[in-house]
Design an enzyme around this catalytic site. Structure first.
Site, PDB file in Angstrom:
ATOM      1  N   HIS A  12     -13.005 -46.352  25.671  1.00 25.36           N
ATOM      2  CA  HIS A  12     -11.853 -45.505  25.320  1.00 25.36           C
ATOM      3  C   HIS A  12     -12.063 -44.847  23.965  1.00 25.36           C
ATOM      4  O   HIS A  12     -12.388 -45.507  22.991  1.00 25.36           O
ATOM      5  CB  HIS A  12     -10.567 -46.332  25.310  1.00 25.36           C
ATOM      6  CG  HIS A  12     -10.008 -46.562  26.682  1.00 25.36           C
ATOM      7  ND1 HIS A  12      -8.668 -46.708  26.940  1.00 25.36           N
ATOM      8  CD2 HIS A  12     -10.630 -46.634  27.888  1.00 25.36           C
ATOM      9  CE1 HIS A  12      -8.478 -46.869  28.242  1.00 25.36           C
ATOM     10  NE2 HIS A  12      -9.654 -46.847  28.833  1.00 25.36           N
ATOM     11  N   TYR A  20       1.169 -46.547  23.855  1.00 25.00           N
ATOM     12  CA  TYR A  20       2.050 -47.417  23.073  1.00 25.00           C
ATOM     13  C   TYR A  20       3.346 -46.653  22.873  1.00 25.00           C
ATOM     14  O   TYR A  20       3.341 -45.604  22.241  1.00 25.00           O
ATOM     15  CB  TYR A  20       1.433 -47.733  21.706  1.00 25.00           C
ATOM     16  CG  TYR A  20       0.227 -48.657  21.738  1.00 25.00           C
ATOM     17  CD1 TYR A  20      -1.057 -48.170  21.979  1.00 25.00           C
ATOM     18  CD2 TYR A  20       0.372 -50.023  21.492  1.00 25.00           C
ATOM     19  CE1 TYR A  20      -2.160 -49.025  21.985  1.00 25.00           C
ATOM     20  CE2 TYR A  20      -0.718 -50.883  21.488  1.00 25.00           C
ATOM     21  CZ  TYR A  20      -1.981 -50.375  21.735  1.00 25.00           C
ATOM     22  OH  TYR A  20      -3.069 -51.217  21.743  1.00 25.00           O
ATOM     23  N   PRO A  55       0.106 -59.183  19.461  1.00 25.89           N
ATOM     24  CA  PRO A  55      -0.918 -58.448  20.205  1.00 25.89           C
ATOM     25  C   PRO A  55      -0.895 -56.922  20.023  1.00 25.89           C
ATOM     26  O   PRO A  55      -1.808 -56.240  20.489  1.00 25.89           O
ATOM     27  CB  PRO A  55      -0.627 -58.812  21.676  1.00 25.89           C
ATOM     28  CG  PRO A  55       0.774 -59.300  21.692  1.00 25.89           C
ATOM     29  CD  PRO A  55       1.059 -59.875  20.347  1.00 25.89           C
ATOM     30  N   LYS A  63      -5.922 -57.291  18.202  1.00 26.86           N
ATOM     31  CA  LYS A  63      -6.881 -57.858  17.243  1.00 26.86           C
ATOM     32  C   LYS A  63      -7.250 -59.325  17.462  1.00 26.86           C
ATOM     33  O   LYS A  63      -8.275 -59.786  16.934  1.00 26.86           O
ATOM     34  CB  LYS A  63      -6.316 -57.721  15.816  1.00 26.86           C
ATOM     35  CG  LYS A  63      -6.331 -56.309  15.280  1.00 26.86           C
ATOM     36  CD  LYS A  63      -7.720 -55.903  14.843  1.00 26.86           C
ATOM     37  CE  LYS A  63      -7.880 -54.405  14.733  1.00 26.86           C
ATOM     38  NZ  LYS A  63      -8.502 -53.768  15.889  1.00 26.86           N
ATOM     39  N   TYR A 121      -7.887 -49.784  14.162  1.00 30.08           N
ATOM     40  CA  TYR A 121      -7.840 -50.088  15.606  1.00 30.08           C
ATOM     41  C   TYR A 121      -9.243 -50.335  16.160  1.00 30.08           C
ATOM     42  O   TYR A 121      -9.452 -51.249  16.956  1.00 30.08           O
ATOM     43  CB  TYR A 121      -7.148 -48.937  16.356  1.00 30.08           C
ATOM     44  CG  TYR A 121      -6.741 -49.305  17.761  1.00 30.08           C
ATOM     45  CD1 TYR A 121      -5.500 -49.898  18.024  1.00 30.08           C
ATOM     46  CD2 TYR A 121      -7.596 -49.092  18.840  1.00 30.08           C
ATOM     47  CE1 TYR A 121      -5.118 -50.254  19.307  1.00 30.08           C
ATOM     48  CE2 TYR A 121      -7.226 -49.450  20.136  1.00 30.08           C
ATOM     49  CZ  TYR A 121      -5.988 -50.032  20.363  1.00 30.08           C
ATOM     50  OH  TYR A 121      -5.626 -50.392  21.642  1.00 30.08           O
TER      51      TYR A 121
HETATM   52  P1  RFL Z   1      -8.006 -69.603  22.830  1.00 32.85           P
HETATM   53  O1  RFL Z   1      -8.343 -68.461  23.715  1.00 32.85           O
HETATM   54  O2  RFL Z   1      -6.592 -70.043  22.779  1.00 32.85           O
HETATM   55  O3  RFL Z   1      -8.946 -70.809  23.237  1.00 32.85           O
HETATM   56  C1  RFL Z   1      -8.749 -72.109  22.747  1.00 32.85           C
HETATM   57  C2  RFL Z   1      -9.281 -73.101  23.755  1.00 32.85           C
HETATM   58  O4  RFL Z   1      -9.150 -74.418  23.236  1.00 32.85           O
HETATM   59  C3  RFL Z   1      -8.632 -75.262  24.250  1.00 32.85           C
HETATM   60  N1  RFL Z   1      -7.959 -76.395  23.606  1.00 32.85           N
HETATM   61  C4  RFL Z   1      -8.518 -77.619  23.491  1.00 32.85           C
HETATM   62  N2  RFL Z   1      -9.718 -78.097  23.853  1.00 32.85           N
HETATM   63  C5  RFL Z   1      -9.983 -79.398  23.591  1.00 32.85           C
HETATM   64  N3  RFL Z   1      -9.099 -80.214  22.967  1.00 32.85           N
HETATM   65  C6  RFL Z   1      -7.888 -79.787  22.573  1.00 32.85           C
HETATM   66  N4  RFL Z   1      -7.040 -80.604  21.960  1.00 32.85           N
HETATM   67  C7  RFL Z   1      -7.567 -78.431  22.825  1.00 32.85           C
HETATM   68  N5  RFL Z   1      -6.480 -77.666  22.588  1.00 32.85           N
HETATM   69  C8  RFL Z   1      -6.733 -76.455  23.067  1.00 32.85           C
HETATM   70  C9  RFL Z   1      -7.709 -74.373  25.042  1.00 32.85           C
HETATM   71  O5  RFL Z   1      -7.472 -74.865  26.343  1.00 32.85           O
HETATM   72  C10 RFL Z   1      -8.486 -73.069  25.044  1.00 32.85           C
HETATM   73  O6  RFL Z   1      -9.366 -72.969  26.143  1.00 32.85           O
HETATM   74  O7  RFL Z   1      -8.431 -69.301  21.313  1.00 32.85           O
HETATM   75  P2  RFL Z   1      -9.671 -68.442  20.717  1.00 32.85           P
HETATM   76  O8  RFL Z   1     -10.948 -68.837  21.353  1.00 32.85           O
HETATM   77  O9  RFL Z   1      -9.523 -68.524  19.256  1.00 32.85           O
HETATM   78  O10 RFL Z   1      -9.389 -66.946  21.215  1.00 32.85           O
HETATM   79  C11 RFL Z   1      -8.280 -66.220  20.739  1.00 32.85           C
HETATM   80  C12 RFL Z   1      -7.811 -65.219  21.789  1.00 32.85           C
HETATM   81  O11 RFL Z   1      -7.653 -65.890  23.027  1.00 32.85           O
HETATM   82  C13 RFL Z   1      -6.507 -64.531  21.386  1.00 32.85           C
HETATM   83  O12 RFL Z   1      -6.517 -64.219  20.029  1.00 32.85           O
HETATM   84  C14 RFL Z   1      -6.253 -63.233  22.186  1.00 32.85           C
HETATM   85  O13 RFL Z   1      -6.000 -63.514  23.526  1.00 32.85           O
HETATM   86  C15 RFL Z   1      -5.092 -62.452  21.604  1.00 32.85           C
HETATM   87  N6  RFL Z   1      -4.762 -61.238  22.364  1.00 32.85           N
HETATM   88  C16 RFL Z   1      -5.488 -60.069  22.197  1.00 32.85           C
HETATM   89  N7  RFL Z   1      -6.569 -60.052  21.387  1.00 32.85           N
HETATM   90  C17 RFL Z   1      -7.335 -58.923  21.286  1.00 32.85           C
HETATM   91  O14 RFL Z   1      -8.290 -58.921  20.529  1.00 32.85           O
HETATM   92  N8  RFL Z   1      -7.055 -57.776  22.002  1.00 32.85           N
HETATM   93  C18 RFL Z   1      -5.993 -57.707  22.834  1.00 32.85           C
HETATM   94  O15 RFL Z   1      -5.816 -56.692  23.507  1.00 32.85           O
HETATM   95  C19 RFL Z   1      -5.139 -58.879  22.945  1.00 32.85           C
HETATM   96  N9  RFL Z   1      -4.100 -58.892  23.779  1.00 32.85           N
HETATM   97  C20 RFL Z   1      -3.678 -61.245  23.260  1.00 32.85           C
HETATM   98  C21 RFL Z   1      -3.356 -60.032  23.940  1.00 32.85           C
HETATM   99  C22 RFL Z   1      -2.922 -62.393  23.473  1.00 32.85           C
HETATM  100  C23 RFL Z   1      -1.854 -62.352  24.341  1.00 32.85           C
HETATM  101  N10 RFL Z   1      -1.135 -63.556  24.530  1.00 32.85           N
HETATM  102  C24 RFL Z   1      -0.793 -64.065  25.783  1.00 32.85           C
HETATM  103  C25 RFL Z   1      -0.928 -64.453  23.413  1.00 32.85           C
HETATM  104  C26 RFL Z   1      -2.297 -59.993  24.815  1.00 32.85           C
HETATM  105  C27 RFL Z   1      -1.520 -61.134  24.997  1.00 32.85           C
HETATM  106  C28 RFL Z   1      -0.333 -61.025  25.924  1.00 32.85           C
HETATM  107  C1  PHB Z   2      -4.028 -55.600  27.115  1.00 32.97           C
HETATM  108  O1  PHB Z   2      -4.625 -54.787  27.845  1.00 32.97           O
HETATM  109  O2  PHB Z   2      -3.714 -56.720  27.500  1.00 32.97           O
HETATM  110  C2  PHB Z   2      -3.649 -55.177  25.737  1.00 32.97           C
HETATM  111  C3  PHB Z   2      -4.087 -53.962  25.256  1.00 32.97           C
HETATM  112  C4  PHB Z   2      -3.733 -53.555  23.984  1.00 32.97           C
HETATM  113  C5  PHB Z   2      -2.952 -54.367  23.208  1.00 32.97           C
HETATM  114  C6  PHB Z   2      -2.525 -55.604  23.680  1.00 32.97           C
HETATM  115  C7  PHB Z   2      -2.877 -56.014  24.962  1.00 32.97           C
HETATM  116  O3  PHB Z   2      -2.581 -53.939  21.961  1.00 32.97           O
END
Ligand code: RFL
Ligand code: PHB
Length: 391
Positions: A72, A201, A293, A297, A384
């Protein structure tokens, strides 16, 4: 079992770290409390910065991303019923982002790890970390009724916001800083073509909305919702009607709807724990910080921590302790900039009734300034696509 680095958590942070260290010849084991299927079933991030794309490539795990991911070059901001394009590529000196789901990144890294034969333990119960303030840290867990001990040089706490790593640090050694936003995001995934080629957005009087995607046939949409909202109260029809009402006329008219294949609510918070190192324990990713989110980031920040952490550990095994000493400060420098950007995007785009008319007018002025000023648009674009890494 004995390894050099025990990694707790098999999310993006743990998997990227495991792969980078393995390729540098450093022995690791990943201990994850959930099953592989559960980890792969979590629908989360969708936007990868160039730096994240580059690392996946360097790890030899980027093939599917280049085949299926979508490059993108811009995003659209919608307010007052009009869409305004931010040309990320032009404004950032040629950088772009990749739309490729976190689920897929996780999948590719798990496959790469498995193919290389490195150890991962899933469904580990009662994972605990011990003695990280000594030279002999340990990780213990239970699996299939048996107790297991991992002796190691270092523990990488990559276990997310609710993990055991940060929780094991004595309160007197850690400082946390938090902001909870008074709303959540209700997200759905559907096998329908995205409403637009680029992410939209939208700031609307009814609340924020985001149109994102996973592929040309799969869409990911979000609407700002109340913290009291329950997923069960949102039928697909209600979701689509609400989303449509928050978009510009053209998008509303062309939106293709269909049954949801996933629907969930996520609260929004900003959180930072400092420092990120405690003796021989390092925190990385969501274990150390959370961003709302809106700025896309979270995952990228997890990868940026891992970049500094792997560099520190590789240097350590090469005889140089300096990287370990500076890990926390190097990470936090970049973390706070992403925290600031994510907070700013959140404040800019969501509905904050408690801020009154003044807040609304300021938000509007901020948006008008943003789309009318090359300098302001360039600032958004630069953040971004991802700020540069410290050398
Ligand atoms: P995770 O992905 O939470 O992984 C942590 C892992 O540790 C396990 N765990 C354990 N394992 C052993 N013993 C324990 N006691 C444990 N406790 C937990 C868990 O089961 C899990 O598998 O953390 P990590 O690796 O730091 O990754 C972070 C990302 O997952 C997170 O920051 C992103 O998903 C955030 N996020 C977004 N980030 C982006 O860069 N771009 C995006 O577009 C974006 N969109 C989003 C998002 C997060 C969202 N939600 C649901 C919070 C959109 C959403 C809706
Ligand atoms: C997504 O596709 O899940 C998504 C994209 C952009 C954002 C957050 C989530 O800022």
């Amino acid at each position: 079992m004995r390894v050099q680095v025990a990694i707790v958590g098999s999310g993006p942070a743990g998997l990227f770290l495991g792969q980078i260290l393995a390729r540098a010849g450093i022995e690791t084991v990943i201990v994850e409390q959930r099953s592989k299927e559960y980890v792969l079933g979590r629908i989360r991030a969708g936007v990868l910065e160039q730096g994240t794309v580059d690392i996946l490539d360097q790890l030899g795990a980027g093939r599917r991303m280049h085949e299926q991911g979508l490059v993108h070059e811009g995003i659209e901001l919608c307010f007052d019923g009009q869409r305004h394009r931010i040309d990320l590529k032009h404004l950032s000196g040629g950088k772009t982002v990749m739309v490729y789901g976190q689920t897929e990144v996780t999948h590719d890294l798990m496959d790469a790890r498995e193919a290389a034969g490195y150890a991962s333990i899933y469904e580990a119960e009662d994972v605990r970390i011990h003695d990280f303030d000594t030279d002999r840290p340990r990780v213990t867990y239970r699996k299939d009724g048996a107790e297991h001990v991992i002796d190691c040089d270092f523990i990488a706490g990559c276990d997310g916001f609710h993990g055991v790593s940060r929780a094991s640090v004595p309160a007197s050694a850690i400082q946390t800083c938090e902001k909870i936003y008074p709303f959540g995001w209700l997200g759905i995934l559907s096998d329908t073509p995205p409403v637009s080629d680029e992410l939209i957005y939208s700031n609307h009087v009814r609340g924020f909305a985001l149109c994102s995607m996973r592929s040309p046939t799969r869409s990911r949409y979000y609407v700002q919702c109340s913290l009291e909202d329950k997923v069960e109260a949102w039928s697909d029809q209600r979701f689509w009607d609400e989303l449509r009402s928050r978009l510009d006329e053209r998008a509303a008219d062309t939106l293709v709807t269909g049954p949801s294949i996933e629907k969930s609510i996520a609260p929004l918070r900003s959180f930072v724990a400092e420092p990120m190192r405690f003796g021989r324990l390092f925190l990385a990713g969501d274990a150390a910080h959370i961003v709302p989110p809106t700025g896309a980031k979270g995952l990228n920040l997890a990868v940026s921590d891992v970049r500094y952490l792997s560099d520190a550990l590789i240097r350590y095994y090469g005889g140089d302790r300096q990287g370990i000493e500076t890990y926390s400060a190097r990470c936090l420098e970049r973390v706070w900039k992403a925290v600031r950007f994510s907070w700013w995007m959140t404040m800019l785009l969501h509905k904050f009734p408690e801020e009154g008319e003044f807040g609304q007018k300021i938000q509007h002025a901020d948006l008008a300034y943003l789309v009318g000023s090359q300098a302001a648009s360039a600032s958004l674009a630069e953040n971004y696509v991802g700020l540069p890494f410290e050398a």
